[in-house]
Write a protein that holds these residues in place. Structure first.
Motif, PDB file in Angstrom:
ATOM      1  N   ASP A 190      -7.400   2.119   2.731  1.00 27.07           N
ATOM      2  CA  ASP A 190      -6.588   0.911   2.637  1.00 27.07           C
ATOM      3  C   ASP A 190      -7.300  -0.271   3.287  1.00 27.07           C
ATOM      4  O   ASP A 190      -6.662  -1.230   3.711  1.00 27.07           O
ATOM      5  N   HIS A 215       0.626   5.609  -0.436  1.00 29.99           N
ATOM      6  CA  HIS A 215      -0.122   6.857  -0.598  1.00 29.99           C
ATOM      7  C   HIS A 215       0.896   7.967  -0.872  1.00 29.99           C
ATOM      8  O   HIS A 215       1.791   8.209  -0.057  1.00 29.99           O
ATOM      9  N   SER A 254      -4.130  -6.659  -0.266  1.00 28.09           N
ATOM     10  CA  SER A 254      -4.408  -5.409  -0.972  1.00 28.09           C
ATOM     11  C   SER A 254      -3.155  -4.900  -1.658  1.00 28.09           C
ATOM     12  O   SER A 254      -2.056  -4.960  -1.105  1.00 28.09           O
ATOM     13  N   ILE A 295       0.854  -1.187   0.000  1.00 31.60           N
ATOM     14  CA  ILE A 295       0.000   0.000   0.000  1.00 31.60           C
ATOM     15  C   ILE A 295       0.891   1.239   0.000  1.00 31.60           C
ATOM     16  O   ILE A 295       1.808   1.345   0.813  1.00 31.60           O
TER      17      ILE A 295
END
Length: 675
Positions: free
Chosen positions: A185, A133, A384, A131
Motif C-alpha cells: 500500500d 486487502h 492510492s 485501500i
C-alpha cells in the motif's frame, strides 16, 4: 431595626477577627529575640489609655451598597493640520480604494481607512485514499472410508494426492508469473510491481514466453498485444463468450422441487421398494468469484505532470489428471460412461470504452458560456486506490469404499462438497471537472487464475458381481474466466498546454484569480464554474486479483457381490466418482476518465499481456495400503516419557503453536464410517 443593622455589621467583620485568631494559632514557634539588658537605655512608659477620644466623622447606620465614580479623562488633540491637505489625502485614498475594489466600511477620519492586501485562494480538503486487502481461504479434508460388507478391507494411503497436486502447482508457475506479487500500500511498492510487470512484458516481446518442461500441453499462448473486445479461449480468438451453464456437470444434487400434480390421481404406491445402489463420491464444486468496479476520482479532464504507467495483465493456467481405471467386468457391460472426459477452458477478455454522457441537447441557439470562477481542493502527498483480493480453495475428497446391494434403495454420498469464495467491491469517488496530478500515475490491473484437479479413480469389482452397472468417472470441468474493462479516453493523450502549468502554479501560490486559459478550453464549454482537484504527489490505482482452486478427488470404489442373492434380482447400480467443477471468475471495471481529454506532460508507458496455459498429466501412481503405524502426534500423546532416559527413539512433537492454514483440522466430522 437598628439592632439588626448592628448585628449585620458584627457578622460582616467577625470574619476578619477569626482570620487573625487562626493566624496566631498556626504559629508554632514565636520569633526568638533577646530582652533589653540591665545596662540598656530605659524605655519610656506607655501612656495610659484615656477615654478622651474625639472624631470628626459622622456615625451613620450601615447601609450595604456599592458607590462607583468613574475616573476623569482628558482628550489630547494632535497638532493642527492643514484642512486643504486633508481633503487632498482623502481623494487620493478614495482613488486607491476604487482601484482595488475594496468597499469602505464606514465614514470618519481619513486615518480610519486601512488598505488590505489581495485575498488568497480558499483551498478545500480533497478526498482520501481507499485501500482494501481481502483474503479468503477455504480448507477442507473430506477423505472418507466406507465398508458395506462384513469383510476386512485395508485402508488406503492418499498422501500421494497431495504430493501430485504440489507438483501440479509447480508446473503451473510457468504460466502465472504474477502470482508471486506481494500486497503493498505504498508508492514504492506499487512502483516496484509496475517495473517488474514492464520488465517481464519487455522480455516477452524480445525473446518470447517460456515453454512448459513436462506434461501434455493443451495450449501455450502468450501475447503482449491483446485485441480489445476479442474473446480468447484457450489461446484462440473467438467472438462469443462461452456460457458457464452449458458446461457445468449435472451433479444430481440440489435439484429444484417439482410442482405437485393438480390431477386427482392417487399418489399412493403399493409396489415394493426398488433394489438400487447409488454411489456419489465426486460431485464437488469449488467457486471463486471476484468483482471490482472502481471509479477512483471522477473527472472529465485530467492533467498529469509526470509519467503515466498503464498495465493490464491476465495469466491463466490449469493442470489436471483424470486417468481412471475401471474393472474389465464393468467395462464390458457397455454401461460405462468414463468417455465423458474433463473439459478445461481459459477464457480472457480485454475491453475498452468511453463514458457516454447524457445526449440531451438544448435546441435554442445561445451564446456559448465558459467558466469564470473556480473551487479548488488540494491533497498534499500521494493518493492510492488499492484493491487486493486473494481467494484460495484447498479441498481433498479421497474416498475409499466397498459397497454392495442390499435388496432395497441405498444412496451413498461421500462427495458433493461445495466451497465458495465471493468478493465484490464498488468504489465511487468524488466528482471533479478537472484533476491535476503533480507526480506520476500508476494504473495497474492484474488477474491471476490457477485451477488444479487430481481425479484419478479406481473402480474395482469382486468375483460374482453383476456387470450391469453405470459408471461415471469423468465429466469434470475446469473454468477460468477473466475480464478487464477500461473506461477512459479513446484518443491518444494530449500534450500539456501552458495554461495547465499556469493553473498548477496559481494553486500553489494561492492566487484566487482563475487562469484565463481555463476559460477558453473547449472541454469546459457550458460550465459556469470549475471544480478542481490538485494532487501534489503521485496517484496509483491498482487492482490485483489472485484466485487459486485446488481439488484432489481420487476415489477407490470396490463393488462387492451381495450375500443376499434372493433379494437382489435386477439390481441397479450407479457409481459416480467424477462430475467435479473448479470455477474461477474475476472481473475488473476501471474508470480512468469520464471525458475525452487527458493531458500528459511526461512519458506514457502502456502495456498489456495475456498468458494462457493448460497441462494434462497422465499420472500412473498406484494407491498403497495405509501404514498401520500410529502417527507421530498420537505417539507423542500416548507415550509415557521415561524420566531416567532410555533407549527409546520416539520423539515428542509439539505443534500447539502452529496456527497456519496447513494445520487446519478436517471439516468433516464423519471422517470414517463403517457399515
Amino acid at each position: 431595626m437598628h439592632i439588626e443593622k448592628i448585628s449585620e455589621i458584627i457578622a460582616h467583620f467577625i470574619g476578619l477577627f477569626e482570620m487573625t485568631t487562626d493566624e496566631m494559632r498556626l504559629r508554632t514557634n514565636y520569633a526568638e529575640g533577646a530582652g533589653p539588658g540591665a545596662d540598656g537605655p530605659a524605655l519610656p512608659d506607655q501612656d495610659a489609655f484615656t477615654a478622651a477620644f474625639s472624631s470628626d466623622l459622622q456615625l451613620k447606620d450601615y447601609d450595604p451598597g456599592i458607590i462607583y465614580k468613574s475616573g476623569s479623562y482628558d482628550i489630547e488633540f494632535g497638532p493642527a493640520r492643514h484642512f486643504g491637505r486633508v481633503f487632498e489625502e482623502s481623494l487620493e485614498k478614495l482613488a486607491a480604494i476604487a482601484g482595488k475594489d475594496i468597499p469602505l466600511p464606514h465614514f470618519g477620519d481619513p486615518t480610519d481607512i486601512v488598505l488590505t492586501d489581495e485575498p488568497e485562494l480558499t483551498v478545500f480538503a480533497g478526498p482520501g485514499s481507499a485501500i482494501s486487502h481481502v483474503l479468503q481461504v477455504n480448507v477442507l479434508y473430506d477423505d472418507d472410508y466406507l465398508d458395506m460388507t462384513d469383510g476386512v478391507h485395508p485402508l488406503r494411503d492418499t498422501s500421494f494426492v497431495i504430493e501430485r497436486l504440489a507438483d501440479f502447482s509447480t508446473e503451473a508457475e510457468i504460466f502465472t508469473p504474477f502470482a508471486s506479487l506481494h500486497r503493498t500500500d505504498t508508492y514504492d511498492g506499487a512502483l516496484k510491481i509496475a517495473e517488474d510487470l514492464e520488465s517481464y512484458i519487455q522480455n516477452s516481446k524480445d525473446s518470447g514466453p517460456a515453454s512448459p518442461s513436462s506434461g501434455d500441453a493443451t495450449h501455450d499462448f502468450s501475447t503482449t498485444a491483446p485485441k480489445n473486445d476479442t474473446v480468447y479461449v484457450n489461446g484462440e480468438e473467438t467472438t462469443d463468450i462461452p456460457v458457464l451453464d452449458d458446461f457445468l456437470p449435472d451433479r444430481g444434487l440440489a435439484k429444484f422441487q417439482e410442482e405437485p400434480d393438480d390431477s386427482s390421481t392417487s399418489v399412493e404406491q403399493t409396489d415394493p421398494s426398488g433394489n438400487s445402489l447409488d454411489v456419489t463420491a465426486g460431485a464437488n464444486l469449488l467457486v471463486n468469484v471476484a468483482s471490482v468496479i472502481n471509479t477512483g476520482v471522477i473527472a472529465s479532464v485530467t492533467a498529469v505532470m509526470g509519467n503515466y504507467h498503464q498495465i493490464d495483465a491476465i495469466s491463466q493456467a490449469f493442470v489436471y489428471s483424470d486417468n481412471d481405471e475401471i474393472a474389465s467386468t464393468l467395462q464390458s457391460s457397455g454401461h460405462s460412461a468414463d468417455d465423458a472426459g474433463t473439459v478445461a477452458k481459459n477464457i480472457a477478455l480485454f475491453e475498452h470504452s468511453t463514458f457516454e454522457a447524457s445526449s440531451h441537447a438544448d435546441n435554442d441557439a445561445v451564446e456559448p458560456t465558459f467558466p469564470n470562477s473556480w473551487r479548488v481542493s488540494v491533497i498534499d502527498g500521494d493518493v492510492s486506490f488499492v484493491q487486493w483480493i486473494e481467494q484460495y480453495h484447498f479441498v481433498t475428497d479421497n474416498d475409499t469404499m466397498t459397497v454392495t446391494t442390499s435388496g432395497s434403495e441405498a444412496t451413498v454420498l461421500t462427495g458433493g462438497n461445495t466451497s465458495i469464495n465471493f468478493s465484490s467491491f464498488f468504489g465511487m469517488g468524488m466528482q471533479y471537472d478537472l484533476v491535476i496530478i503533480g507526480g506520476n500515475v500508476l494504473d495497474i490491473n492484474s488477474i491471476t487464475q490457477i485451477s488444479l484437479l487430481y481425479d484419478n479413480d479406481w473402480v474395482r469389482a469382486e468375483d460374482g458381481v453383476d456387470p450391469g452397472a453405470d459408471i461415471q468417472t469423468g465429466n469434470n470441468l475446469l473454468w477460468n474466466f477473466a475480464s478487464i474493462h477500461n473506461v477512459g479516453t479513446d484518443s491518444p493523450f494530449a500534450a500539456m498546454p501552458d495554461y495547465m502549468a499556469a493553473t498548477q502554479k496559481a494553486i500553489e501560490d494561492r492566487d484566487p484569480n482563475m487562469p484565463e486559459g481555463l476559460s477558453f478550453d473547449m472541454n469546459f464549454q457550458g460550465y459556469a464554474g470549475l471544480n478542481v482537484l490538485y494532487i501534489t504527489g503521485n496517484l496509483y490505482d491498482m487492482t490485483i486479483i489472485k484466485q487459486v482452486s485446488i481439488l484432489g478427488d481420487s476415489d477407490d470404489v470396490t463393488l462387492a457381490a451381495s450375500t443376499i442373492l434372493e433379494n437382489n434380482p435386477d439390481a441397479t447400480v450407479t457409481i459416480d466418482t467424477g462430475s467435479n467443477a473448479v470455477v474461477n471468475i474475476a472481473e475488473i471495471v476501471d474508470y480512468d476518465s469520464f471525458g475525452q481529454t487527458t493531458y500528459l506532460a511526461g512519458q506514457l508507458y502502456s502495456d498489456a499481456i495475456l498468458i494462457q496455459g493448460g497441462l494434462v498429466e497422465h499420472d500412473t501412481t498406484q494407491p498403497q495400503p495405509a501404514d498401520d503405524r500410529l502417527a507421530n502426534e498420537v505417539i507423542a500423546f500416548l507415550d509415557n516419557d521415561d524420566p531416567a532416559g532410555g533407549n527409546c527413539a520416539d520423539g515428542v512433537i509439539n505443534a500447539g503453536n502452529d496456527f497456519s492454514w496447513s494445520s487446519t483440522h478436517p471439516a468433516d466430522v464423519m471422517q470414517a464410517m463403517v457399515a
